[in-house]
Write a protein that holds these residues in place. Structure first.
Motif, PDB file in Angstrom:
ATOM      1  N   LEU A  45       0.815  -1.217   0.000  1.00 24.90           N
ATOM      2  CA  LEU A  45       0.000   0.000   0.000  1.00 24.90           C
ATOM      3  C   LEU A  45       0.851   1.270   0.000  1.00 24.90           C
ATOM      4  CD1 LEU A  45      -2.801  -1.087   2.516  1.00 24.90           C
ATOM      5  CD2 LEU A  45      -3.153  -0.501   0.108  1.00 24.90           C
ATOM      6  N   THR A  46       2.082   1.149   0.496  1.00 21.33           N
ATOM      7  CA  THR A  46       2.978   2.321   0.536  1.00 21.33           C
ATOM      8  C   THR A  46       4.082   2.233  -0.511  1.00 21.33           C
ATOM      9  OG1 THR A  46       4.294   1.216   2.260  1.00 21.33           O
ATOM     10  CG2 THR A  46       2.557   2.721   2.983  1.00 21.33           C
ATOM     11  N   ASP A  47       4.037   1.211  -1.350  1.00 22.29           N
ATOM     12  CA  ASP A  47       5.041   1.020  -2.404  1.00 22.29           C
ATOM     13  C   ASP A  47       4.557   1.715  -3.685  1.00 22.29           C
ATOM     14  OD1 ASP A  47       6.746   0.092  -4.388  1.00 22.29           O
ATOM     15  OD2 ASP A  47       6.960  -1.882  -3.470  1.00 22.29           O
ATOM     16  N   ASP A  48       5.390   2.601  -4.235  1.00 22.91           N
ATOM     17  CA  ASP A  48       5.019   3.354  -5.430  1.00 22.91           C
ATOM     18  C   ASP A  48       4.750   2.447  -6.629  1.00 22.91           C
ATOM     19  OD1 ASP A  48       5.272   5.705  -4.048  1.00 22.91           O
ATOM     20  OD2 ASP A  48       7.350   6.069  -4.668  1.00 22.91           O
ATOM     21  N   THR A  49       5.360   1.280  -6.627  1.00 26.78           N
ATOM     22  CA  THR A  49       5.152   0.327  -7.724  1.00 26.78           C
ATOM     23  C   THR A  49       3.688  -0.099  -7.808  1.00 26.78           C
ATOM     24  OG1 THR A  49       7.389  -0.506  -7.344  1.00 26.78           O
ATOM     25  CG2 THR A  49       5.942  -1.854  -8.734  1.00 26.78           C
ATOM     26  N   TYR A  50       3.024  -0.121  -6.645  1.00 27.74           N
ATOM     27  CA  TYR A  50       1.632  -0.562  -6.574  1.00 27.74           C
ATOM     28  C   TYR A  50       0.671   0.620  -6.388  1.00 27.74           C
ATOM     29  CZ  TYR A  50       3.631  -5.219  -5.973  1.00 27.74           C
ATOM     30  OH  TYR A  50       4.316  -6.390  -6.152  1.00 27.74           O
ATOM     31  N   ALA A  51       1.121   1.818  -6.713  1.00 27.32           N
ATOM     32  CA  ALA A  51       0.314   3.023  -6.483  1.00 27.32           C
ATOM     33  C   ALA A  51      -1.021   2.992  -7.234  1.00 27.32           C
ATOM     34  CB  ALA A  51       1.113   4.256  -6.878  1.00 27.32           C
ATOM     35  N   ASN A  52      -1.031   2.374  -8.400  1.00 28.61           N
ATOM     36  CA  ASN A  52      -2.251   2.353  -9.212  1.00 28.61           C
ATOM     37  C   ASN A  52      -3.119   1.123  -8.948  1.00 28.61           C
ATOM     38  OD1 ASN A  52      -1.579   4.783 -10.520  1.00 28.61           O
ATOM     39  ND2 ASN A  52      -0.293   3.693 -12.005  1.00 28.61           N
ATOM     40  N   TYR A  53      -2.688   0.261  -8.037  1.00 29.27           N
ATOM     41  CA  TYR A  53      -3.473  -0.930  -7.710  1.00 29.27           C
ATOM     42  C   TYR A  53      -4.669  -0.555  -6.836  1.00 29.27           C
ATOM     43  CZ  TYR A  53      -0.138  -4.439  -9.446  1.00 29.27           C
ATOM     44  OH  TYR A  53       0.648  -5.229 -10.243  1.00 29.27           O
ATOM     45  N   THR A  54      -5.791  -1.168  -7.093  1.00 30.17           N
ATOM     46  CA  THR A  54      -6.963  -0.964  -6.230  1.00 30.17           C
ATOM     47  C   THR A  54      -6.787  -1.762  -4.945  1.00 30.17           C
ATOM     48  OG1 THR A  54      -8.170  -2.847  -7.162  1.00 30.17           O
ATOM     49  CG2 THR A  54      -8.462  -0.706  -8.246  1.00 30.17           C
ATOM     50  N   ILE A  55      -7.611  -1.438  -3.964  1.00 30.35           N
ATOM     51  CA  ILE A  55      -7.563  -2.164  -2.692  1.00 30.35           C
ATOM     52  C   ILE A  55      -7.850  -3.644  -2.920  1.00 30.35           C
ATOM     53  CG2 ILE A  55      -8.621  -2.410  -0.410  1.00 30.35           C
ATOM     54  CD1 ILE A  55      -6.846   0.056  -0.706  1.00 30.35           C
ATOM     55  N   GLU A  56      -8.782  -3.929  -3.806  1.00 32.17           N
ATOM     56  CA  GLU A  56      -9.121  -5.326  -4.100  1.00 32.17           C
ATOM     57  C   GLU A  56      -7.951  -6.056  -4.746  1.00 32.17           C
ATOM     58  OE1 GLU A  56     -12.732  -7.936  -6.144  1.00 32.17           O
ATOM     59  OE2 GLU A  56     -12.672  -5.766  -6.410  1.00 32.17           O
ATOM     60  N   SER A  57      -7.242  -5.366  -5.640  1.00 34.07           N
ATOM     61  CA  SER A  57      -6.079  -5.967  -6.293  1.00 34.07           C
ATOM     62  C   SER A  57      -4.976  -6.263  -5.280  1.00 34.07           C
ATOM     63  CB  SER A  57      -5.550  -5.048  -7.390  1.00 34.07           C
ATOM     64  OG  SER A  57      -6.517  -4.881  -8.411  1.00 34.07           O
TER      65      SER A  57
ATOM     66  N   PRO B 120      -7.826  -0.459   5.014  1.00 31.47           N
ATOM     67  CA  PRO B 120      -6.683  -0.312   4.096  1.00 31.47           C
ATOM     68  C   PRO B 120      -6.666   1.048   3.395  1.00 31.47           C
ATOM     69  CG  PRO B 120      -7.694  -2.461   3.830  1.00 31.47           C
ATOM     70  CD  PRO B 120      -8.577  -1.687   4.737  1.00 31.47           C
ATOM     71  N   SER B 121      -7.818   1.536   2.992  1.00 30.71           N
ATOM     72  CA  SER B 121      -7.902   2.841   2.311  1.00 30.71           C
ATOM     73  C   SER B 121      -7.447   3.962   3.234  1.00 30.71           C
ATOM     74  CB  SER B 121      -9.334   3.102   1.836  1.00 30.71           C
ATOM     75  OG  SER B 121      -9.745   2.129   0.922  1.00 30.71           O
ATOM     76  N   GLU B 122      -7.895   3.905   4.489  1.00 26.81           N
ATOM     77  CA  GLU B 122      -7.498   4.928   5.469  1.00 26.81           C
ATOM     78  C   GLU B 122      -6.002   4.857   5.760  1.00 26.81           C
ATOM     79  OE1 GLU B 122     -11.756   5.117   7.942  1.00 26.81           O
ATOM     80  OE2 GLU B 122     -10.164   3.745   8.558  1.00 26.81           O
ATOM     81  N   TYR B 123      -5.492   3.621   5.815  1.00 23.14           N
ATOM     82  CA  TYR B 123      -4.052   3.444   6.067  1.00 23.14           C
ATOM     83  C   TYR B 123      -3.232   4.023   4.910  1.00 23.14           C
ATOM     84  CZ  TYR B 123       0.469   1.134   6.700  1.00 23.14           C
ATOM     85  OH  TYR B 123       1.814   0.879   6.849  1.00 23.14           O
ATOM     86  N   LYS B 124      -3.659   3.751   3.695  1.00 22.02           N
ATOM     87  CA  LYS B 124      -2.950   4.251   2.509  1.00 22.02           C
ATOM     88  C   LYS B 124      -2.940   5.776   2.483  1.00 22.02           C
ATOM     89  CE  LYS B 124      -2.796   3.720  -2.526  1.00 22.02           C
ATOM     90  NZ  LYS B 124      -3.420   3.059  -3.712  1.00 22.02           N
ATOM     91  N   LEU B 125      -4.092   6.369   2.785  1.00 22.89           N
ATOM     92  CA  LEU B 125      -4.200   7.835   2.800  1.00 22.89           C
ATOM     93  C   LEU B 125      -3.352   8.427   3.920  1.00 22.89           C
ATOM     94  CD1 LEU B 125      -5.576  10.373   1.671  1.00 22.89           C
ATOM     95  CD2 LEU B 125      -7.463   9.960   3.282  1.00 22.89           C
TER      96      LEU B 125
END
Length: 375
Positions: free
Chosen positions: A325-337, A362-367
């Motif tokens: 969730l904090t890795d830029d490589t996965y920045a465009n991944y959805t929570i479900e992905s 997870p969304s709150e953690y990412k934000l």
């Protein structure tokens, strides 16, 4: 409309009964037992329709009398079938050798009613004392079945069914790392719906109100349709691994030292090999990877990690998800992905596990992490 409401539960039960029989391949399994359950309902409502129709016409004949006797037999056959279906949904409860014992009472009533019906049909001499005796035995037996045996059966079998369901829910976290298709949460609806059916059955016996009869049939139609759809899809949940290659039976005693060594193997399998990424991971697979026995692995997880198997795997999955969730490589991944990447087979299960361990979604953690990086 009234005729449709009358035959709807009969059609639904009959169709699903035949579909489930075919799906069972005529073997004694969960599909065949549920097929029995549906066909019992189809017969029950068929004989009730026959009795109601002829009663309205004020006609009494042997067919009506026989239908009445069938009603009593079916009514005490449904509770054990209701219970037996739940026992077939997993291998936690052994049932094959004990099926017949649950049908001793219905079998006895079948013999009594069939003998009495044919005896009274053949013998018509009203002065014969034997006719009165047979008639009284038949009448009292059926009354006792409806007023005493049927309620006692339901109390006993509903209690046993709830016990099995509770045992199932407590055991899945010890064996499986996922819940989809194995948690059997729909069984609660199966049990509650059956209890409501019992209440409706008694109401229709004591009341002639059309709204009660129509409402009961509509409810049963919806109940049968729901259970039928779920039952056709539900596969048996296998808790015990029968593959001899994955079960090392001749292990040394499970001493504290061996648990400590096993703990290290488990940690390596999860931390280095990331076995938790397998969405279908079970304790049997983990035991195979660490060259151990699933019972020993379970004990070690409980004693050394102080949690059950599912909780341990979810912790590793959530920790991995936090990295992604904090890795830029996965920045465009959805929570479900992200949830799928770390081994969860549903977004709901991921959110539930994540919030349980972190008190935020997870969304709150990412934000939150994104905000922290910006500042």
């Amino acid at each position: 409309m009234d005729k449709l409401v009358l035959i709807l539960p009969i059609l639904i039960a009959g169709i699903f009964g035949l579909v489930l029989y075919k799906k069972s391949n005529w073997n004694l399994n969960q599909y065949k037992i549920l097929g029995h359950y549906f066909l019992l309902y189809a017969i029950l409502f068929s004989v009730m329709a026959v009795i109601g129709f002829f009663n309205e016409k004020d006609i009494s004949n042997n067919f009506v009398n026989f239908s009445s006797l069938v009603f009593y037999i079916i009514i005490i056959t449904i509770p054990p079938t209701f219970y037996l279906y739940v026992t077939t949904l997993s291998d936690l409860k052994k049932f094959k050798t004990k099926v017949l014992q649950h049908y001793y009472l219905p079998g006895a009533l079948l013999v009594i009613n069939c003998f009495s019906f044919f005896f009274l049909t053949i013998h018509t001499d009203e002065t014969d004392y034997t006719i009165e005796l047979v008639s009284n035995i038949m009448t009292y037996t059926n009354v006792i079945s409806l007023l005493f045996i049927f309620p006692l059966q339901n109390v006993f079998y509903i209690f046993k069914t709830i016990q099995i369901y509770k045992n199932h829910t407590s055991e899945i976290n010890k064996v499986f790392s996922y819940e989809t298709d194995i948690d059997l949460k729909w069984m609660l609806h199966y049990i509650i719906g059956y209890i409501i059916f019992i209440a409706c059955l008694y109401l229709t016996q004591v009341s002639s109100e059309e709204v009660i009869h129509t409402g009961s049939r509509l409810f049963l139609s919806v109940y049968l349709l729901y259970i039928g759809v779920k039952g056709v899809k539900q596969k048996k949940v296998i808790f015990y691994d029968t593959d001899k290659e994955t079960q090392k039976e001749n292990l040394e005693d499970n001493t504290p030292e061996s648990e400590s060594a096993l703990k290290k193997k488990i940690a390596v399998a999860l931390e280095e090999n990331e076995l938790f990424l397998d969405p279908k991971l079970t304790i049997h697979k983990l035991a195979s990877k660490v060259n151990s026995n699933s019972k020993y692995v379970s004990n070690t997880i409980n004693n050394e990690f102080n949690q059950n198997f599912a909780s341990l795997i979810n912790r590793y999955r959530v920790d991995k998800a936090k990295q992604l969730l904090t890795d830029d490589t996965y920045a465009n991944y959805t929570i479900e992905s992200i949830s799928e990447e770390v081994g969860f087979n549903s977004k709901t299960a991921f959110n539930k596990a994540f919030k349980l361990l972190n008190e935020i979604t997870p969304s709150e953690y990412k934000l939150k992490e994104k905000t922290n990086k910006s500042s």
